[in-house]
Design a protein around this motif. Structure first.
Motif, PDB file in Angstrom:
ATOM      1  N   LYS A   1      -6.558   5.229   1.156  1.00  0.00           N
ATOM      2  CA  LYS A   1      -7.091   6.060   2.217  1.00  0.00           C
ATOM      3  C   LYS A   1      -8.023   5.160   3.036  1.00  0.00           C
ATOM      4  O   LYS A   1      -8.618   4.207   2.504  1.00  0.00           O
ATOM      5  CB  LYS A   1      -7.854   7.258   1.667  1.00  0.00           C
TER       6      LYS A   1
ATOM      7  N   LYS B   1      -0.942   4.424   3.230  1.00  0.00           N
ATOM      8  CA  LYS B   1      -0.622   5.451   2.233  1.00  0.00           C
ATOM      9  C   LYS B   1       0.440   4.967   1.261  1.00  0.00           C
ATOM     10  O   LYS B   1       0.387   5.275   0.070  1.00  0.00           O
ATOM     11  CB  LYS B   1      -0.169   6.727   2.938  1.00  0.00           C
TER      12      LYS B   1
ATOM     13  N   HIS C   1       0.511   5.298   7.815  1.00  0.00           N
ATOM     14  CA  HIS C   1       1.560   5.521   6.808  1.00  0.00           C
ATOM     15  C   HIS C   1       1.734   4.312   5.890  1.00  0.00           C
ATOM     16  O   HIS C   1       2.106   4.456   4.715  1.00  0.00           O
ATOM     17  CB  HIS C   1       2.883   5.862   7.495  1.00  0.00           C
TER      18      HIS C   1
END
Length: 304
Positions: free
Chosen positions: A34, A29, A26
């Motif tokens: 990625k 992100k 997370h």
């Protein structure tokens, strides 16, 4: 999204369930990355992995100083080196602590991904790159000879436990000739350290190191007994390189040529790992073909 390739050494440092890098997806992100995770399987693997990465906006080396060393070696073998950062998973993590990283994975990820790109010096030992230290002498093998099981169980304490056993050994005394900045010298020394770091072996030694000045530090020391080692450590702890006693020689340079009268029977310790050799002549230089993503915390202190 940007692509971050994570080169992960599962054998670095103390084993912990918090080291599962997938638990922090997370955070990547949030910063627009990625990820692709590649685990190293054996010594030297990180060099091969980084050399053959097809495309990446960032290579994050999740491991210790030795894993970072391997990754940088692979990066410098590329025609165009990639942007690299280190997530410290090792036992000592000298480089990471110098940059201001912590023992928290999530905090470190945020510090790194919110960091700045800096061109850094990489030292070369007979054209073999190292990121912060190359040393030779008695006891320096503790860094790479300490059993991995001890390091996984006890962390930094493992080096002390293993080092106690090494105290029974006799000192290496090297008769050498060396050249720095066109000047030639000779003498006998017990320890030789070539560094580009404020911190070595868990201790802060230098105050004025800059990681982008195309220079490195050379420190040579002659000791006669174990008591002299304690005296040497005392002076180094004071971190005043301009007022060292006579058994030290200290230089700041961009070139250092070293010739031993006889081929050393011991190996060099390079960024915490063993570097074997088959010669008595060693040349040190520096290159600046590397860019790292580093925390903002110590930028003013570490860079010109």
């Amino acid at each position: 999204m940007k692509k971050c390739v994570i080169v992960y050494n599962p054998k670095s440092g103390i084993k912990s369930p918090f080291r599962n890098i997938n638990n922090y997806d997370h955070i990547f992100k949030e910063y627009g990355y990625k990820t692709e995770l590649i685990e190293t399987k054996c010594k030297g693997d990180a060099t091969k992995i980084v050399k053959r990465i097809w495309k990446a906006d960032l290579v994050l080396v999740a491991g210790g100083d030795g894993t970072l060393n391997e990754a940088i070696e692979g990066n410098l073998k590329r025609r165009k080196p990639l942007l690299i950062a280190q997530l410290p998973f090792g036992t000592q993590n000298d480089v990471a602590h110098m940059y201001g990283l912590t023992n928290s994975i999530s905090t470190n990820l945020e510090l790194i991904l919110d960091g700045v790109e800096k061109n850094i010096d990489v030292c070369l030992l007979n054209n073999r790159p190292f990121i912060y230290v190359a040393c030779i002498g008695s006891y320096v093998d503790i860094a790479y000879a300490t059993p991995r099981k001890l390091k996984e169980k006890y962390g930094r304490l493992a080096y002390i436990l293993y080092g106690i056993k090494k105290l029974k050994e006799t000192f290496h005394q090297f008769e050498i000739e060396y050249e720095i900045d066109g000047m030639k010298y000779k003498g006998e020394y017990s320890f030789i350290f070539v560094t580009n770091s404020t911190r070595v072996a868990g201790s802060y030694i230098y105050n004025d190191v800059k990681l982008n000045d195309s220079m490195f530090e050379v420190l040579m020391c002659k000791v006669e007994n174990k008591f002299d080692i304690l005296k040497a450590l005392y002076y180094l702890k004071r971190r005043d390189m301009n007022n060292l006693p006579s058994f030290f020689k200290y230089y700041k340079t961009d070139n250092f040529n070293l010739k031993f009268k006889e081929k050393p029977s011991c190996s060099w310790c390079v960024d915490g790992d063993e570097l074997k050799h088959d010669t008595n002549e060693f040349n040190f230089g520096v290159t600046n073909r590397m860019t790292m993503l580093v925390p903002k915390k110590n930028i003013k202190k570490l860079f010109n």
